[in-house]
Design a protein around this motif. Structure first.
Motif, short mmCIF file in Angstrom:
data_model
loop_
_atom_site.label_atom_id
_atom_site.label_comp_id
_atom_site.label_asym_id
_atom_site.label_seq_id
_atom_site.Cartn_x
_atom_site.Cartn_y
_atom_site.Cartn_z
N UNK A 1 32.78 3.47 2.56
CA UNK A 1 32.78 4.32 3.67
C UNK A 1 34.13 4.63 4.34
N UNK A 2 34.67 5.68 4.05
CA UNK A 2 36.05 5.79 4.59
C UNK A 2 36.17 6.53 5.98
N UNK A 3 34.97 6.57 6.47
CA UNK A 3 34.79 7.22 8.15
C UNK A 3 35.31 6.38 8.97
N UNK A 4 35.50 5.29 8.66
CA UNK A 4 35.99 4.05 9.52
C UNK A 4 37.25 3.59 9.13
N UNK A 5 38.39 3.92 9.92
CA UNK A 5 39.67 3.10 9.64
C UNK A 5 39.57 1.83 9.49
N UNK A 6 40.54 1.22 8.18
CA UNK A 6 40.46 -0.24 8.15
C UNK A 6 41.41 -0.70 9.37
#
Length: 68
Positions: free
Chosen positions: A4-9
């Motif tokens: 899921x790329x919606x939340x930044x690392x």
């Protein structure tokens, strides 16, 4: 596996930065001692990682400089 790329690392070291800004007045002496023990264990872990990386680097340098 779906990522899921919606939340930044989180940035590297971000948790350590948060830890450094935590208000220590809220901790008891025993909690401070526990915290120190955890931090000392983390220092040992990081030093071991550094030694491993250094050994790998030395091995790679020796391999690629063979016969020089």
């Amino acid at each position: 596996m779906i990522i899921d790329d919606a939340e930044p690392r989180p940035q590297r070291g971000a948790l350590l930065g948060q830890l450094a800004r935590e208000d220590l007045d809220l901790y008891s002496v025993e909690e401070c001692q526990d915290r120190i023990a955890l931090l000392e264990a983390e220092i040992v872990r990081v030093k071991a990682a550094m030694e491993t990386k250094s050994a790998r680097k030395s091995a790679a340098e020796a391999l690629f400089n063979f016969g020089s």
